[in-house]
Design a protein around this motif. Structure first.
Motif, PDB file in Angstrom:
ATOM      1  N   HIS E  64      -2.961  12.481  -1.147  1.00 46.50           N
ATOM      2  CA  HIS E  64      -3.116  13.391  -0.026  1.00 46.50           C
ATOM      3  C   HIS E  64      -4.237  14.394  -0.338  1.00 46.50           C
ATOM      4  CE1 HIS E  64      -2.038  16.530   2.892  1.00 46.50           C
ATOM      5  NE2 HIS E  64      -1.384  15.570   3.547  1.00 46.50           N
ATOM      6  N   PRO E  65      -5.042  14.787   0.672  1.00 45.56           N
ATOM      7  CA  PRO E  65      -6.140  15.745   0.411  1.00 45.56           C
ATOM      8  C   PRO E  65      -5.673  17.005  -0.317  1.00 45.56           C
ATOM      9  CG  PRO E  65      -6.237  14.951   2.687  1.00 45.56           C
ATOM     10  CD  PRO E  65      -5.019  14.341   2.074  1.00 45.56           C
ATOM     11  N   LEU E  66      -4.468  17.507   0.018  1.00 50.99           N
ATOM     12  CA  LEU E  66      -3.967  18.711  -0.634  1.00 50.99           C
ATOM     13  C   LEU E  66      -3.679  18.452  -2.109  1.00 50.99           C
ATOM     14  CD1 LEU E  66      -1.557  20.109   2.073  1.00 50.99           C
ATOM     15  CD2 LEU E  66      -3.535  21.293   1.129  1.00 50.99           C
ATOM     16  N   ASP E  70      -5.359  20.272  -5.309  1.00 49.38           N
ATOM     17  CA  ASP E  70      -4.607  20.836  -6.433  1.00 49.38           C
ATOM     18  C   ASP E  70      -5.151  20.314  -7.758  1.00 49.38           C
ATOM     19  OD1 ASP E  70      -3.059  22.249  -4.722  1.00 49.38           O
ATOM     20  OD2 ASP E  70      -1.257  21.028  -4.941  1.00 49.38           O
ATOM     21  N   LYS E  73      -8.383  22.230  -8.408  1.00 49.31           N
ATOM     22  CA  LYS E  73      -8.217  23.668  -8.685  1.00 49.31           C
ATOM     23  C   LYS E  73      -7.323  23.940  -9.889  1.00 49.31           C
ATOM     24  CE  LYS E  73      -8.518  25.838  -4.098  1.00 49.31           C
ATOM     25  NZ  LYS E  73      -7.627  26.503  -3.155  1.00 49.31           N
ATOM     26  N   GLN E  75      -3.988  25.186 -12.030  1.00 53.54           N
ATOM     27  CA  GLN E  75      -3.251  26.471 -11.989  1.00 53.54           C
ATOM     28  C   GLN E  75      -2.278  26.533 -10.827  1.00 53.54           C
ATOM     29  OE1 GLN E  75      -6.278  29.636 -12.476  1.00 53.54           O
ATOM     30  NE2 GLN E  75      -5.441  29.605 -14.537  1.00 53.54           N
ATOM     31  N   GLN E  76      -1.595  25.392 -10.601  1.00 54.38           N
ATOM     32  CA  GLN E  76      -0.582  25.367  -9.561  1.00 54.38           C
ATOM     33  C   GLN E  76       0.730  25.894 -10.104  1.00 54.38           C
ATOM     34  OE1 GLN E  76      -1.349  24.515  -6.355  1.00 54.38           O
ATOM     35  NE2 GLN E  76      -3.338  24.668  -7.325  1.00 54.38           N
ATOM     36  N   ARG E  77       1.604  26.276  -9.200  1.00 51.59           N
ATOM     37  CA  ARG E  77       2.966  26.633  -9.544  1.00 51.59           C
ATOM     38  C   ARG E  77       3.741  25.329  -9.699  1.00 51.59           C
ATOM     39  NH1 ARG E  77       7.595  28.647  -6.780  1.00 51.59           N
ATOM     40  NH2 ARG E  77       8.349  30.449  -7.896  1.00 51.59           N
ATOM     41  N   LYS E  79       6.047  22.533  -8.878  1.00 53.76           N
ATOM     42  CA  LYS E  79       6.579  22.273  -7.540  1.00 53.76           C
ATOM     43  C   LYS E  79       6.803  20.785  -7.335  1.00 53.76           C
ATOM     44  CE  LYS E  79       1.882  22.335  -5.642  1.00 53.76           C
ATOM     45  NZ  LYS E  79       1.011  22.842  -4.598  1.00 53.76           N
ATOM     46  N   ASP E  81       6.217  18.311  -4.284  1.00 57.04           N
ATOM     47  CA  ASP E  81       5.721  18.141  -2.923  1.00 57.04           C
ATOM     48  C   ASP E  81       5.949  16.696  -2.501  1.00 57.04           C
ATOM     49  OD1 ASP E  81       4.992  20.708  -2.613  1.00 57.04           O
ATOM     50  OD2 ASP E  81       2.846  20.401  -2.741  1.00 57.04           O
ATOM     51  N   TYR E  83       4.792  13.926   0.100  1.00 59.82           N
ATOM     52  CA  TYR E  83       3.901  13.470   1.160  1.00 59.82           C
ATOM     53  C   TYR E  83       4.493  12.193   1.727  1.00 59.82           C
ATOM     54  CZ  TYR E  83       1.001  16.761  -1.290  1.00 59.82           C
ATOM     55  OH  TYR E  83       0.553  17.880  -1.894  1.00 59.82           O
ATOM     56  N   ARG E 194       4.543  39.899 -22.278  1.00 58.80           N
ATOM     57  CA  ARG E 194       3.632  39.097 -21.479  1.00 58.80           C
ATOM     58  C   ARG E 194       3.950  37.607 -21.612  1.00 58.80           C
ATOM     59  NH1 ARG E 194      -1.867  40.060 -19.459  1.00 58.80           N
ATOM     60  NH2 ARG E 194      -1.843  42.287 -19.822  1.00 58.80           N
ATOM     61  N   LEU E 197       7.098  36.801 -19.683  1.00 59.46           N
ATOM     62  CA  LEU E 197       6.840  36.794 -18.243  1.00 59.46           C
ATOM     63  C   LEU E 197       6.134  35.507 -17.837  1.00 59.46           C
ATOM     64  CD1 LEU E 197       5.721  40.479 -17.589  1.00 59.46           C
ATOM     65  CD2 LEU E 197       7.744  39.363 -16.682  1.00 59.46           C
ATOM     66  N   GLU E 198       5.193  35.058 -18.675  1.00 63.70           N
ATOM     67  CA  GLU E 198       4.477  33.815 -18.350  1.00 63.70           C
ATOM     68  C   GLU E 198       5.409  32.604 -18.430  1.00 63.70           C
ATOM     69  OE1 GLU E 198       1.227  33.895 -21.032  1.00 63.70           O
ATOM     70  OE2 GLU E 198       0.004  35.148 -19.710  1.00 63.70           O
ATOM     71  N   ARG E 201       7.499  32.551 -15.421  1.00 61.59           N
ATOM     72  CA  ARG E 201       6.740  32.174 -14.244  1.00 61.59           C
ATOM     73  C   ARG E 201       6.683  30.658 -14.067  1.00 61.59           C
ATOM     74  NH1 ARG E 201       0.806  33.249 -14.861  1.00 61.59           N
ATOM     75  NH2 ARG E 201       1.057  31.157 -15.677  1.00 61.59           N
TER      76      ARG E 201
END
Lengths: 329, 329, 329, 329, 329
Positions: E64-66, E70, E73, E75-77, E79, E81, E83, E194, E197-198, E201
């Motif tokens: 999928h284009p999205l 990803d 780019k 650095q995704q959360r 997840k 997904d 499709y 720190r 926290l990371e 995340r």
């Protein structure tokens, strides 16, 4: 954890007629014959099993590979896992003698049998075993009531632990309010904080396990045993309530300790200021009469010296009185 | 808890015609005859029962073993337990005279009867009993309205307690803002914090009980009594809101206290600095004229000594003025 | 709350043809004739009613005993109660003139009528009344839109209050950053904290009421008025967001204040240290030349005294320069 | 906000054949002809409209009175409102040049048309407009994809803002760890805290809007655009995660700052103590030899004076060495 | 991130008969032939792909284009997904060597194939690859078990990281309790904060992914693999529990550090006060006998000087003893 835990293995079977049979470890492979008998409740309890024991048990009860892995690794989170024909419950008992104060218990429940594995000899097992073996009637008579007996004993073990923590927090509070902001009290606060966090870590998922046993439609919890599991859940909520209250109180004690330290600093600084003034004023007077001017009439007075001393004393008395009135001494 | 609580036992029955009958404790075994009568509402109230009393009550009302155990152990969390034919509600009343300010009540509700057990004589019971006995019509007339009357009285008992706490926090705040960072105020903060935590511990589950009575389809709460239970729930939420606000205010007062202490330290240190400078400058001047150099012309001046004193005085006046302007004195 | 609030009573009825009729208080018992007329919207508004007024109103509108009790006791939590034929909504308006800045409103909604009771004369009522009476068309024309008009006016009253709080927090922040850690700023922080807690206490349940009006299938909120209630809900959420942001900012200001105080203490101590060193060094030099040794060659030098003074001055200049460079002065 | 924002109005329509038509503002009343054409997508974008513009737009698009009110008042919370035939979405874009760093966007979506209103000229609109106008195919081709393009551009605008904040927190942490507890760093902490609270205030409801667009069955989000809205939601959750992490880091920096200040106070006090002792000991020695006793043998010694100086020097050296070893200098 | 990561590409296919085939990168366009074969499981693993690689992979697997965006780019959360024909899972592995200690993994699952993309060479891939390639039977045999193997390895990578953090917190606590409130310990606290926290995340959304895989009806998790995913979920909850406990402990250590600093300040001030008094008293005595009065009998005494020294010594001894008793030295 210096001494190796005492290894033990018990297999008890209670038949429909109330008779209790005990199977030695060697005949572990006959367990399936027992469990196949109608109305017979089999309880196998293993303490500190070796890897081989675990493998043998796993084969005999056809445990799921993940359940076996958990038995090998230990340090599981309290949980209720449901495999095809079995359920696994992981819980923790409070055992003051254990290095971190907790003893892990894995329980497997199948049709007519319950297998419990622990790594330290705990009073819990003895208590439940007595009930199982002695009382022909009235003892646990289904896997559901046996599981309840074990979990109930585990939960009850936390009450004395919490009482001890409560007393230690009370003692801490008294010490802090008396102004004893020593290093030991700080170490004690950190120790109790760690203890409460560890208790929370095992008790919160145990509450979820109790809730899951109640809510999910599992065959092990039937209508007649539901109030017992509800009671178990209530007790766990109560224990968790206490843990949270103790955490809040501990935080308040830490805050109070900081405030006491800051109060005591104020008192010290007031005293330093008072001391400085009380001693500097006569020093200045002495300095004045130590000057070498040719013409200092007082130096010639016959009572000049006692007068000077009197003035110094008066300055000390006045300043001491002043600061005492202000509460700085 | 030094005095043993006064033991008491009351069994009241109101028949359909409004007549109220009282049964002495000896005839406790005739209760089932009363409860069997159509339209008769039976209320049994026991205060500080002995173990034997509990056993007798348990037999008569066929209480569940877990309910009996709770009666023996006490210190339960507020809860609503549903057994086969009965419901059990545990609640707490605020009783300032009690050691921890709380009095436990266990209530059992069956078809046509309500049994309440307490361990201290509370005004609550008297109030409800008056309503039950005196008013032929208008008093509680079903187990649902009787339970509401008891719970409502219990909840109302918290309002004066919260008012007292509110006043004590106001007083604390005033004292702290006036800079009185004494040890008593800290002890008071810790005491109130503990009180609020204890109130929260009983009130939060009581709110859940009220909610459960409203939401679950129990026969004891019918359409006409639902608004009353909704009101009960609203009151509990309000009380809990207040408890949370007081906790927040208390935390703010503790923070303010630390800030006041730090302000006051600053003021003390400024004063110490000012005192040190004010006294050290003339001491230095005196030291200078105490030196033994052969050639110090000032020492020979006829007005050298008064001049030196004047310089010292001037130094004191200048530095005092300077620090007063800066607000350090 | 020194002055007794002005008592008032208004009964307005708007008929289907848009004509508005006003009923005097004496004819309160004719209200049911009005409400029975098809398409007539009746709004009764009472301010500061006496106990007798409440009793009369209660009889006329057949209010539920609990609703009457709430009217007598006041200080209710914002809520939506549903009785058999009626709904009751309790809300609060922000009235800066009121002792705690809040004014309580009880609203009862029945078929074709709305009764609102307040205890202070608020601009809200006047505004809504103008809309009701003046505009033949366009004013509220169902109980749902009338209720919305009242609640909307109540919610709008919070925006100026929050703006004031926001400005006061900004002013506080500026004062604290400028280092003015005075007692007034602490009292202001505690006051604002209390205000925000009180606002939260009434606004959070008001948001729940708005949500309940939207979500529950009540006949008073129909499809065409739903967007209005959604808007009301959005506004309440926005106000609550602001309250929470202000609480966070206030906490940050309090933390900043403590940090500023600790910074300023450091500055004071640096200055004290610098003063002490700057004054003690020449004092030591003076002390040395005040010693009485027979053989101190410097004492005999013709320029011994000015040299000693020069050395002292040099010590002062050097130490002052040193501390000024370090920023301790 | 000194300069009035540049007013602009654009109406673009893309027909089924891909041709793009632009309508001047004067012919705004012909929009309904465009939206009625099958397969035509109309996008109207207004920047900084006057009250009359809003009224005209409202008439043309038959906007709900509440939507119009929101356009007049602005400062809405991000939300998704659904009116009879329309949806309204309110969102915020991060615009560093804006006074509070945020720019509000109201979007209205109807059958075949989307109206967006902003109050500052943002790069977002230009970017989306380029895509809409230039590319015959591939640009947004339904109201759902056009809305996504606008929201996606808005969300993307937060990433550089967060990067800036992250860098400023890193710089703060470095400064604080180097002991620079200056007033600027405190102002910076408060500023960043406020910024993060404001970001949270708009981002949390924007996430809820994205979720509502995904979950609710709205015709604007169909199966093929769902992954895009899911992506939008994921991005918003990621941005909010970052905001929360930065808040936690900021709190840690503030705590660290207080700790650094308290460390530095300890260092200053150690130095003051050391200075005091180092200078007072030789002062005492000088004082001793300044006494005027007749019989002080040392005073007669030929090397008494240099010896006394040597003793003083030794005292200084010893105490300096002692305190240096302890790390107090 | 100085060295460019080693690029690699592997395509493995295991056929129904257990035979494993490896496809070189050049024949990437033949993958669809493999995936079309019944019962063949294809695993493509790419490390640090170039933009062109990503484009090629995207074409081959019809991503999928999205999903492609990803991949570009990063650095995704974490997840999950879904499709049309594929699922995408984003997870993170703990890799101590990586700049921020984390390595991102994108996994795409289709019918009979799994594509995993990473940007650093991690031991995880090697371990899973060995299992896939070596064991004919017993290795992952569906996309569900292959995905589990990858996720399980990723989750297991966090345990050693947490152990390290636990040891560092223990060391910190010891250092702080020993009073070593140095700057390094503060930097360490901020660094660990720190890190935690990371970890939170990435771990919190990974837990949600595991839960979604369990709860949603996805074809990749069937009945037999459900216990494995449950196990995965349990492990993630355990890891998150630990992270939260460490955060609480770290906060307690920071508080303790502040308290220790304040204690140590009190100790320093006590010592300063004691030093001041101990040295000022003999200085005052010396000052007194340095006065120049004509008539000071003591000055004439033969033992006046030694007596004065003795008095000074006595004053020092008395005050030192006094302060030592009070614990101020």
């Amino acid at each position: 954890m210096t001494d190796p835990p005492e290894r033990s293995f018990t297999c008890l079977a209670r038949h429909l007629d109330g008779s209790v049979e005990e199977l030695p470890k060697e005949r572990i492979d006959e367990i399936d014959k027992l469990t196949d008998r109608d109305g017979t409740l089999v309880w196998v309890s293993a303490t500190a099993p070796t890897s081989e024991d675990i493998a043998a048990i796993g084969r005999e009860f056809r445990l799921h590979p993940l359940a076996l892995e958990d038995l090998h690794k230990q340090q599981q989170r309290p949980k209720l896992d449901t495999y095809e024909r079995q359920h696994m419950v992981v819980a923790y008992e409070a055992v003051p003698a254990a290095p971190d104060g907790l003893s892990e218990i894995h329980m497997f429940i199948g049709a007519g049998w319950l297998l419990s594995v622990t790594w330290t000899a705990t009073p819990l097992l003895d208590a439940v075993r007595d009930g199982f073996a002695a009382r022909r009637n009235g003892g646990p008579d289904t896997t559901g009531t046996l599981l309840y007996a074990l979990l109930d004993a585990a939960v009850d073990s936390y009450f004395p632990v919490l009482d001890t923590i409560s007393e230690r927090i009370d003692a801490l509070e008294d010490r802090v309010l008396e102004g004893e902001a020593d290093r030991e009290s700080l170490a004690e606060i950190l120790y109790l904080k760690r203890r409460l966090l560890e208790l929370r870590r095992v008790l919160a998922p145990m509450r979820d396990v109790a809730n899951a046993l109640l809510r999910r439609d599992l065959e092990i919890v039937d209508a007649s045993s539901a109030p017992y599991y509800q009671d178990l859940y209530d007790h766990l909520v109560r224990v968790l309530d206490q843990v949270d209250i103790y955490r809040d109180l501990l935080a308040a004690v830490l805050d109070a300790r900081l405030t006491v330290a800051s109060n005591s600093l104020n008192a010290i600084m007031k005293r330093l200021t008072a001391f400085t003034v009380v001693l500097m004023v006569p020093t200045l007077i002495a300095g004045i009469y130590g000057m070498n001017f040719d013409l200092m009439p007082e130096l010639r007075w016959p009572f000049g010296y006692p007068l000077a001393l009197a003035v110094m004393a008066a300055a000390v008395v006045v300043s001491v009185t002043y600061f005492r009135r202000k509460g700085w001494f």
